[in-house]
Design a protein around this motif. Structure first.
Motif, PDB file in Angstrom:
ATOM      1  N   ASN A 120      -5.584  -4.246 -20.907  1.00  0.00           N
ATOM      2  CA  ASN A 120      -5.647  -4.099 -19.337  1.00  0.00           C
ATOM      3  C   ASN A 120      -4.073  -3.788 -19.020  1.00  0.00           C
ATOM      4  OD1 ASN A 120      -4.462  -6.872 -17.806  1.00  0.00           O
ATOM      5  ND2 ASN A 120      -5.709  -7.552 -19.620  1.00  0.00           N
ATOM      6  N   ILE A 121      -4.043  -3.055 -17.640  1.00  0.00           N
ATOM      7  CA  ILE A 121      -2.799  -2.805 -17.106  1.00  0.00           C
ATOM      8  C   ILE A 121      -3.017  -3.347 -15.608  1.00  0.00           C
ATOM      9  CG2 ILE A 121      -3.803  -0.433 -16.556  1.00  0.00           C
ATOM     10  CD1 ILE A 121      -1.300   0.658 -17.008  1.00  0.00           C
ATOM     11  N   LEU A 122      -1.917  -3.675 -14.997  1.00  0.00           N
ATOM     12  CA  LEU A 122      -1.959  -3.902 -13.513  1.00  0.00           C
ATOM     13  C   LEU A 122      -1.698  -2.898 -12.672  1.00  0.00           C
ATOM     14  CD1 LEU A 122      -0.108  -7.551 -13.642  1.00  0.00           C
ATOM     15  CD2 LEU A 122      -2.396  -6.992 -14.284  1.00  0.00           C
ATOM     16  N   LEU A 123      -2.496  -2.370 -11.631  1.00  0.00           N
ATOM     17  CA  LEU A 123      -2.247  -1.489 -10.762  1.00  0.00           C
ATOM     18  C   LEU A 123      -2.265  -1.895  -9.453  1.00  0.00           C
ATOM     19  CD1 LEU A 123      -4.907   1.154 -11.990  1.00  0.00           C
ATOM     20  CD2 LEU A 123      -2.424   1.054 -12.664  1.00  0.00           C
ATOM     21  N   PRO A 124      -1.591  -1.337  -8.425  1.00  0.00           N
ATOM     22  CA  PRO A 124      -1.613  -1.525  -7.021  1.00  0.00           C
ATOM     23  C   PRO A 124      -2.787  -1.277  -6.463  1.00  0.00           C
ATOM     24  CG  PRO A 124      -0.339   0.372  -7.299  1.00  0.00           C
ATOM     25  CD  PRO A 124      -0.374  -0.110  -8.678  1.00  0.00           C
ATOM     26  N   CYS A 125      -3.255  -2.133  -5.423  1.00  0.00           N
ATOM     27  CA  CYS A 125      -4.302  -1.681  -4.663  1.00  0.00           C
ATOM     28  C   CYS A 125      -4.030  -1.701  -2.903  1.00  0.00           C
ATOM     29  CB  CYS A 125      -5.620  -2.645  -4.886  1.00  0.00           C
ATOM     30  SG  CYS A 125      -6.871  -2.506  -3.633  1.00  0.00           S
ATOM     31  N   PRO A 126      -3.975  -0.567  -2.469  1.00  0.00           N
ATOM     32  CA  PRO A 126      -4.232   0.757  -2.864  1.00  0.00           C
ATOM     33  C   PRO A 126      -3.533   1.419  -3.793  1.00  0.00           C
ATOM     34  CG  PRO A 126      -3.415   0.901  -0.550  1.00  0.00           C
ATOM     35  CD  PRO A 126      -3.451  -0.491  -1.131  1.00  0.00           C
ATOM     36  N   CYS A 127      -4.055   2.495  -4.619  1.00  0.00           N
ATOM     37  CA  CYS A 127      -3.121   3.116  -5.448  1.00  0.00           C
ATOM     38  C   CYS A 127      -3.607   4.619  -5.571  1.00  0.00           C
ATOM     39  CB  CYS A 127      -3.659   2.459  -6.935  1.00  0.00           C
ATOM     40  SG  CYS A 127      -2.945   3.174  -8.421  1.00  0.00           S
ATOM     41  N   TYR A 128      -2.442   5.570  -6.157  1.00  0.00           N
ATOM     42  CA  TYR A 128      -2.773   6.813  -6.272  1.00  0.00           C
ATOM     43  C   TYR A 128      -3.861   7.024  -7.507  1.00  0.00           C
ATOM     44  CZ  TYR A 128      -1.566  11.748  -7.403  1.00  0.00           C
ATOM     45  OH  TYR A 128      -1.759  13.160  -7.642  1.00  0.00           O
ATOM     46  N   PRO A 129      -4.896   7.999  -6.892  1.00  0.00           N
ATOM     47  CA  PRO A 129      -5.850   8.173  -7.884  1.00  0.00           C
ATOM     48  C   PRO A 129      -5.726   8.452  -9.422  1.00  0.00           C
ATOM     49  CG  PRO A 129      -6.462   8.801  -5.665  1.00  0.00           C
ATOM     50  CD  PRO A 129      -5.012   8.582  -5.698  1.00  0.00           C
ATOM     51  N   LEU A 130      -4.568   9.022  -9.590  1.00  0.00           N
ATOM     52  CA  LEU A 130      -4.333   9.528 -10.974  1.00  0.00           C
ATOM     53  C   LEU A 130      -4.436   8.326 -11.903  1.00  0.00           C
ATOM     54  CD1 LEU A 130      -2.925  11.697 -13.089  1.00  0.00           C
ATOM     55  CD2 LEU A 130      -0.836  10.439 -12.322  1.00  0.00           C
ATOM     56  N   TYR A 131      -3.801   7.402 -11.503  1.00  0.00           N
ATOM     57  CA  TYR A 131      -3.720   6.081 -12.458  1.00  0.00           C
ATOM     58  C   TYR A 131      -5.362   5.750 -12.772  1.00  0.00           C
ATOM     59  CZ  TYR A 131       1.157   5.990 -11.432  1.00  0.00           C
ATOM     60  OH  TYR A 131       2.457   6.365 -11.337  1.00  0.00           O
ATOM     61  N   GLN A 132      -6.042   5.534 -11.954  1.00  0.00           N
ATOM     62  CA  GLN A 132      -7.883   5.310 -12.180  1.00  0.00           C
ATOM     63  C   GLN A 132      -8.169   6.137 -13.000  1.00  0.00           C
ATOM     64  OE1 GLN A 132      -6.285   5.146  -8.892  1.00  0.00           O
ATOM     65  NE2 GLN A 132      -7.437   3.729  -7.600  1.00  0.00           N
ATOM     66  N   ALA A 133      -7.807   7.515 -12.986  1.00  0.00           N
ATOM     67  CA  ALA A 133      -8.301   8.575 -13.672  1.00  0.00           C
ATOM     68  C   ALA A 133      -7.995   8.366 -15.149  1.00  0.00           C
ATOM     69  CB  ALA A 133      -7.868   9.885 -13.218  1.00  0.00           C
TER      70      ALA A 133
END
Length: 400
Positions: A120-133
Motif C-alpha cells: 500500500n501507499i499513502l495518498l492525501p485526501c483530496p488528491c490529484y486523480p493521477l495517483y488514484q489512476a
C-alpha cells in the motif's frame, strides 16, 4: 458463429480521471446552446498564457541541428546538469535524476518501481486523480490521510500513522497542492519526514507548482531539503512553471541515502529504458528554463493573485458556499453546504443549466460527510466575475 465482445484488462476497470470525466455533461450543455466557461483544467496556455520565447527557440535550434535521434533513456547530460544545479539551490542533494514524458511518467515510474500489488501507499485526501489512476492500474492499495480544511488544507498529521503497516511503502505529498492550493508549512513537512524515517517510507513529493507562490511573505520549502537520511523523489517539469504542458517534459530527483537507494534507482532506470527516452529535442528547453531567471512567472503571479482574490471573495459571498483562500498553484476547492444534492449532481447541473464547467470534489476524494468542487482561477477577471454570477444564480434557483 457469433463474435465475442473484446473485454478490456481488469487493471483498467477502476481507472478514472475526474477532470475529464465531466466531458459528457459539457458536450450535452454545448448541444443545448450553452455558452461554456471552462474552469476545470489547469492548463495555463489554454487561458492565454504563453510559453516563453527562449524555450521555444531552444527547441527549434535542437530540431535544426537534427537532434531527433533517441537520447539517453534518463535524459540528455545538459538537462540533467541543469536540474541538479537547480535542485541544489533549493537545498536538495540529488543522488540521481531521470527525465520523463511529463511529471506524470516520473510519478508512475517511481510508484511502479517501488510498490507491489499486495502493498500500500499513502495518498492525501483530496488528491490529484493521477495517483488514484496509477495505483488502480497496478492494483496497489491506496490509503488516504486527510488534509485539514480548518487549517488551510495542511495535512492532518494525526491521520497518517494509524494507516501505516508492514506493507506501506511510500507517502505522497502534493505541495503546492492540487486541488486545494495549499502550501505546507516547514513544521508540517518536518513531521512527515519524521514519520517516513520512523517507518522506512519513501516520500514522493509532487512540486510541479513550486513557483506559484501567491503570498509575498510566504517561503516555500521543498521537503527533500529537510533531510539527507530519508529517501525522497521530488517531481517537477516544464508544464506549469514554464507554461509548456504540451512539451510533456518532466523529471524526478532522487535524494537520500545512496547506498539504500541503489536497487530502487536501477529499477526506475529499467522502466525508463523500456520506453527508450523522453522527447529528445524538447529536453533542450530544460537548461534554458532552469539556468535563467523565470521573469514571466513573476508577471503571472501578480495577475493570478488578483484573480484568486476575486474568485475567493466572490465564492464566500454566495450562500451555502465557503472557500479557504489558496496560497499557491491556481486552484480552489470550495465547500458546498447544500442539502439533498451530492457534489457530482451539483457539478453536472451547474454545467447543464449555467454552462460553468468545474470538477466534482468526490473525483479528488474528500472527507466523509463533506462536499466540494474544484475551480481554477486562470481566466481573465471578467470571465471569473461572470462565472460567479452564474454560480450564485444557480444556487439561488436550486434552494428556492
Amino acid at each position: 458463429m457469433g463474435k465475442n465482445k473484446i473485454k478490456p484488462a481488469f487493471r483498467t476497470l477502476q481507472v478514472e480521471y475526474a477532470i475529464r470525466d465531466i466531458v459528457e455533461a459539457s458536450e450535452e450543455a454545448k448541444k443545448r446552446g450553452k455558452d461554456l466557461i471552462y474552469l476545470n483544467i489547469g492548463d495555463p496556455v489554454k487561458y492565454g498564457f504563453k510559453t516563453p520565447k527562449s524555450i521555444i527557440e531552444a527547441v527549434c535550434k535542437a530540431l535544426q541541428k537534427n537532434y531527433n535521434s533517441y537520447s539517453e533513456s534518463s535524459g540528455i547530460p545538459e538537462a540533467i546538469k541543469a536540474i541538479e544545479a537547480n535542485a541544489l539551490k533549493k537545498g536538495i542533494k540529488p543522488v540521481d535524476i531521470y527525465i520523463t514524458q511529463g511529471a506524470s511518467e516520473a510519478i508512475e515510474f517511481a510508484i511502479s518501481a517501488l510498490v507491489n500489488s499486495e502493498e500500500n501507499i499513502l495518498l492525501p485526501c483530496p488528491c490529484y486523480p493521477l495517483y488514484q489512476a496509477i495505483v488502480s492500474k497496478f492494483r496497489i492499495e491506496a490509503r488516504y490521510y486527510l488534509l485539514d480544511e480548518n487549517k488551510n488544507w495542511e495535512p492532518d498529521i494525526e491521520s497518517i500513522e494509524p494507516l501505516i503497516d508492514k506493507k506501506t511503502r511510500a507517502i505522497v505529498i502534493i505541495n503546492p497542492n492540487n486541488p486545494t492550493g495549499a502550501i505546507y508549512s516547514k513544521e508540517t513537512l518536518e513531521r512527515i519526514v519524521e514519520i517516513a524515517k520512523k517507518y522506512n517510507l519513501v516520500i514522493l513529493s509532487d512540486e510541479i507548482y513550486d513557483q506559484y507562490i501567491l503570498e509575498d511573505n510566504l517561503k516555500y520549502v521543498s521537503i527533500a531539503s529537510l533531510s539527507d537520511e530519508v529517501p525522497v523523489i521530488t517531481f517537477n517539469g516544464l508544464s506549469k512553471n514554464y507554461f509548456a504542458p504540451g512539451f510533456r517534459i518532466g523529471w524526478g530527483i532522487i535524494s537520500g541515502p545512496k547506498d539504500l537507494l541503489e536497487d530502487y534507482i536501477e529499477a526506475i532506470h529499467k522502466l525508463a529504458r523500456t520506453r527508450l527516452c523522453a522527447p529528445h529535442p524538447l529536453q533542450y528547453a530544460i537548461p534554458v528554463a532552469l539556468n535563467n531567471e523565470n521573469h514571466y512567472i513573476k508577471e503571472v503571479i501578480q495577475m493570478l493573485r488578483r484573480r484568486r482574490d476575486i474568485l475567493v471573495e466572490g465564492l464566500n459571498q454566495i450562500p451555502f458556499i465557503s472557500c479557504v483562500k489558496p496560497l499557491g498553484a491556481f486552484y480552489a476547492f470550495p465547500r458546498l453546504e447544500i442539502p439533498h444534492i451530492d457534489d457530482l449532481e451539483f457539478t453536472k447541473k451547474l454545467i447543464l443549466e449555467e454552462g460553468v464547467v468545474v470538477v466534482h470534489g468526490s473525483g479528488f476524494g474528500q472527507k466523509p460527510g463533506t462536499k466540494h468542487f474544484r475551480i481554477i482561477f486562470l481566466p481573465e477577471e471578467k470571465i471569473l466575475e461572470e462565472a460567479l454570477e452564474r454560480i450564485e444564480r444557480f444556487i439561488k434557483k436550486l434552494i428556492s
